[in-house]
Motif scaffolding. Structure first.
Motif, PDB file in Angstrom:
ATOM      1  N   ARG A   4      -3.236   3.455  -2.227  1.00 45.48           N
ATOM      2  CA  ARG A   4      -2.919   2.155  -1.740  1.00 45.48           C
ATOM      3  C   ARG A   4      -3.304   0.762  -2.574  1.00 45.48           C
ATOM      4  NH1 ARG A   4      -7.201   1.038   3.284  1.00 45.48           N
ATOM      5  NH2 ARG A   4      -9.278   1.209   2.090  1.00 45.48           N
ATOM      6  N   SER A  37     -14.274  -7.467   5.367  1.00 41.71           N
ATOM      7  CA  SER A  37     -12.940  -7.553   4.072  1.00 41.71           C
ATOM      8  C   SER A  37     -13.656  -6.882   2.803  1.00 41.71           C
ATOM      9  CB  SER A  37     -12.311  -8.820   3.744  1.00 41.71           C
ATOM     10  OG  SER A  37     -13.078  -9.825   3.868  1.00 41.71           O
ATOM     11  N   VAL A  53      -0.608  -9.069   3.223  1.00 43.52           N
ATOM     12  CA  VAL A  53      -1.369  -8.115   2.889  1.00 43.52           C
ATOM     13  C   VAL A  53      -2.620  -8.269   3.592  1.00 43.52           C
ATOM     14  CG1 VAL A  53      -2.405  -7.167   1.023  1.00 43.52           C
ATOM     15  CG2 VAL A  53      -0.207  -8.216   0.506  1.00 43.52           C
ATOM     16  N   ARG A  54      -3.146  -6.966   4.218  1.00 42.06           N
ATOM     17  CA  ARG A  54      -4.376  -7.202   4.617  1.00 42.06           C
ATOM     18  C   ARG A  54      -5.564  -7.626   3.999  1.00 42.06           C
ATOM     19  NH1 ARG A  54      -6.261  -2.750   6.110  1.00 42.06           N
ATOM     20  NH2 ARG A  54      -5.034  -1.151   4.905  1.00 42.06           N
ATOM     21  N   ASN A  55      -6.483  -8.362   4.476  1.00 40.62           N
ATOM     22  CA  ASN A  55      -7.776  -8.698   3.617  1.00 40.62           C
ATOM     23  C   ASN A  55      -8.651  -7.614   3.168  1.00 40.62           C
ATOM     24  OD1 ASN A  55      -7.076 -11.382   4.032  1.00 40.62           O
ATOM     25  ND2 ASN A  55      -8.148 -11.639   6.050  1.00 40.62           N
ATOM     26  N   LYS A  56      -8.359  -6.361   3.897  1.00 36.25           N
ATOM     27  CA  LYS A  56      -9.489  -5.474   3.208  1.00 36.25           C
ATOM     28  C   LYS A  56      -8.739  -4.902   1.993  1.00 36.25           C
ATOM     29  CE  LYS A  56     -12.565  -2.158   3.935  1.00 36.25           C
ATOM     30  NZ  LYS A  56     -13.820  -2.461   3.952  1.00 36.25           N
ATOM     31  N   SER A  65       0.932  -1.231   0.081  1.00 29.30           N
ATOM     32  CA  SER A  65      -0.053  -0.161  -0.148  1.00 29.30           C
ATOM     33  C   SER A  65       0.808   1.266   0.071  1.00 29.30           C
ATOM     34  CB  SER A  65      -0.965  -0.019   1.445  1.00 29.30           C
ATOM     35  OG  SER A  65      -0.221   0.027   2.484  1.00 29.30           O
ATOM     36  N   LYS A 119      -2.364 -13.881  -1.094  1.00 31.49           N
ATOM     37  CA  LYS A 119      -3.024 -14.430   0.274  1.00 31.49           C
ATOM     38  C   LYS A 119      -2.332 -15.278   1.141  1.00 31.49           C
ATOM     39  CE  LYS A 119      -7.471 -15.114   0.193  1.00 31.49           C
ATOM     40  NZ  LYS A 119      -8.743 -15.953  -0.050  1.00 31.49           N
ATOM     41  N   ASP A 131     -12.608 -13.091   6.604  1.00 33.91           N
ATOM     42  CA  ASP A 131     -12.867 -11.971   7.463  1.00 33.91           C
ATOM     43  C   ASP A 131     -14.225 -11.244   7.205  1.00 33.91           C
ATOM     44  OD1 ASP A 131     -10.691 -13.019   8.691  1.00 33.91           O
ATOM     45  OD2 ASP A 131      -9.502 -11.126   8.030  1.00 33.91           O
TER      46      ASP A 131
END
Length: 619
Positions: free
Chosen positions: A190, A281, A218-221, A176, A213, A278
């Motif tokens: 981002r 997300s 890396v964030r799920n969002k 991001s 993944k 999640d």
């Protein structure tokens, strides 16, 4: 974009009579055909670097001198072959991400490895690929795009896999912060990488996202946002305005509709498999748009159920329009797929535990008549000590409002079965509906859309309504609604009068035509009164947008009980359920008689008339 130059000699290739050759003092002795192009070249420079040409020439040694070597399946065609041939002659060639894939495949086909000649083309291409292409974001993307034309060979050579690994590694390293498309390392949004990789085909995209993944960095969002970008780029009807993407229109000319649907179906199913687990997300609206697309494309049942479960977890974020999923099933004629929405609602109700009952209200003898908005404000301000379950409770309040709005839309469908309306209404816990105005509107819309509904069906539908939870506006409307069963109208009138009296105010005087009709009905003169009802004036047609401003001073006849008097005899055996506990708490002497509420419609009418008459005399 990085590039590499090989060779030092100037380009001396030329065309004569559709034959490509090279300027040289030595006459040509090798004829080659690549697809539809012909070349007259020299054996010495080519055979020293191309093992395949050596083998083919040895096979033609005993044939005539005019024999032509055929290379019909050479990757990259004539352009790639000519680049390889120029390398053999030492002519300057330029390599970059734009042409490295076809040239590398052609060199592999011609077997131009270091085993044949040291410093051969394959070795130089590999060095350039590893040291330059795979270290630059844009070059790697372009190279990966070009591998689609030669997919099997590129997989065998490892070019596709290495490009995918390089892209995933760069995403994980800078998820991001930095846009690697620019050498200046300029700070960008981002989701810079999401926009770039959305141009890839689904197979390459899926492999990249799986690798990203799997890294767990890396964030799920961010992953969810990337999936939304890709879905909007490639799936039809994924935009909010409902228009199909341009991709479908452009491809329609070259591919059959069935092939297009199959391609989109596989794409959607792969996207569903990439969704993060999640909650939050991805937005609920996006999940429901995917579900609509899944219905259109006839996606697998497992993909639909997966989406339905995900939507159920965050159903409170949805809107009514999101839930209006078109039904494309030939098994029924419904406008919307109500079964999948019921599955979503059931999944939502399984999340967490809810308070078994609604928060306690103030004592009835202190209650005052108020609007729905005032009740909701008080409702949300109570029970501050129950913070642990407030989120679950408030989400169920929002979902109840959402489902009632959804029912108002689907109730307009003339083919909607009564059982489905009742099932939706009963699936919402009672505490989640502080008032029943929206539910009453559902009943009113359904009865108007289904005028042929028989008496028993109308009674069954109205059992989902709690008259105690109707606002003044709804009560006024219901009191004049000729579509409601008699027992419902009587309950509405009774509770409206009782609520006014118990709040300490004056009982509203019933309109003369209502009092006359109730008196006749209570006395058993319903049949004689039917003819008089038709002379009480013309009724003002009601619509969905009812309000107290229109009905505060009703000028219409009370068509409420018209066409219902015939039900009185059959209702004599039906009990009207009315709560006693709230009335028992009232200390007012004028309501002690109400503690024993009669269970027969005619007795209720008599009680209502006598209550109204006695209260009017006092005032």
């Amino acid at each position: 974009m990085k590039f590499m130059k090989l060779g030092t000699r100037p380009d001396t290739f030329f065309t004569t009579e559709a034959i490509r050759s090279v300027s040289s003092e030595v006459s040509t002795d090798l004829k080659i055909q690549v697809q539809n192009s012909f070349y007259q070249l020299h054996k010495f420079p080519l055979l020293s670097k191309c093992l395949r040409l050596q083998i083919l020439c040895s096979e033609l040694r005993n044939t005539s001198e005019d024999a032509i070597i055929q290379l019909p399946d050479l990757p990259g065609g004539a352009e790639a072959f000519e680049t390889c041939a120029k390398f053999c002659y030492g002519i300057t060639i330029t390599l970059s991400a734009l042409n490295i894939v076809p040239v590398r495949c052609a060199a592999e086909y011609l077997r131009m490895s270091d085993d044949i000649d040291r410093g051969n083309l394959i070795g130089k291409l590999e060095v350039f690929f590893r040291s330059c292409i795979l270290r630059r974001w844009k070059d790697t993307l372009v190279t990966l795009q070009n591998t689609k034309q030669y997919a099997p060979l590129c997989e065998e050579l490892g070019m596709t896999g290495r490009c995918i690994d390089a892209i995933a590694t760069m995403i994980v390293a800078h998820p991001s912060k930095v846009n690697l498309s620019h050498s200046s390392q300029k700070l960008m949004s981002r989701d810079w990488w999401a926009q770039d990789i959305s141009e890839l085909g689904i197979d390459h995209y899926w492999r990249i996202m799986v690798a990203v993944k799997s890294a767990g960095i890396v964030r799920n969002k961010l992953i969810g946002e990337a999936l939304q970008v890709y879905a909007r780029r490639w799936l039809p009807n994924m935009e909010r305005d409902g228009h199909q993407s341009s991709q479908l229109t452009e491809n329609s000319c070259s591919e059959s509709l069935r092939e297009i649907n199959l391609k989109h179906r596989l794409l959607l199913e792969k996207l569903v498999s990439l969704l993060p687990i999640d909650k939050g997300s991805v937005s609920c609206s996006f999940l429901l748009r995917l579900l609509k697309a899944a219905n259109m494309l006839n996606a697998s049942a497992s993909s639909k159920m997966d989406l339905a479960r995900r939507v159920g977890i965050q159903l409170e974020e949805a809107t009514v329009s999101d839930l209006l999923i078109p039904s494309l099933s030939y098994a029924n004629e419904l406008l919307y797929d109500v079964d999948i929405v019921m599955t979503i609602l059931e999944e939502f109700m399984l999340q967490g535990q809810s308070p078994p009952t609604s928060p306690p209200r103030e004592k009835l003898n202190c209650e005052r008549r108020r609007s729905r908005s005032a009740e909701n404000v008080e409702f949300e301000g109570q029970e501050n000590g129950r913070r642990s379950s407030s989120a679950s409770h408030s989400s169920k309040l929002r979902v109840a409002k959402l489902i009632d709005g959804y029912l108002q839309e689907i109730a307009r469908d003339p083919n909607l079965p009564l059982e489905k309306v009742i099932a939706f209404a009963e699936a919402v816990p009672d505490f989640a509906r502080p008032d029943h105005d929206d539910l009453y509107r559902v009943i009113d819309i359904y009865l108007r859309t289904h005028p042929g509904l028989d008496k028993n069906a109308r009674k069954q539908l109205c059992r989902i309504l709690d008259c105690k939870k109707l606002s003044v506006e709804a009560c006024m409307h219901a009191a004049q609604n000729e579509l409601l069963p008699l027992r419902v109208v009587v309950q509405v009138l009774f509770f409206e009068q009782a609520r006014a009296a118990m709040s300490g105010g004056q009982v509203n005087e019933l309109p003369r035509n209502i009092k006359a009709l109730l008196a006749r009905t209570a006395a058993g003169d319903g049949e004689r009164e039917e003819s008089k009802l038709q002379q009480l004036g013309s009724a003002t047609p009601m619509d969905d947008n009812w309000s107290i401003s229109r009905l505060k001073c009703p000028t219409t006849k009370l068509a409420t009980l018209r066409m219902k008097l015939a039900e009185v005899d059959t209702d004599m055996d039906d009990g009207i359920v009315m709560p006693r506990d709230g009335l028992m708490r009232s200390s007012s002497s004028r309501f002690k008689a109400l503690c024993s509420i009669p269970t027969k419609p005619k007795r209720i009418l008599s009680k209502l008339l006598s209550m109204n008459r006695s209260t009017s005399e006092r005032h």
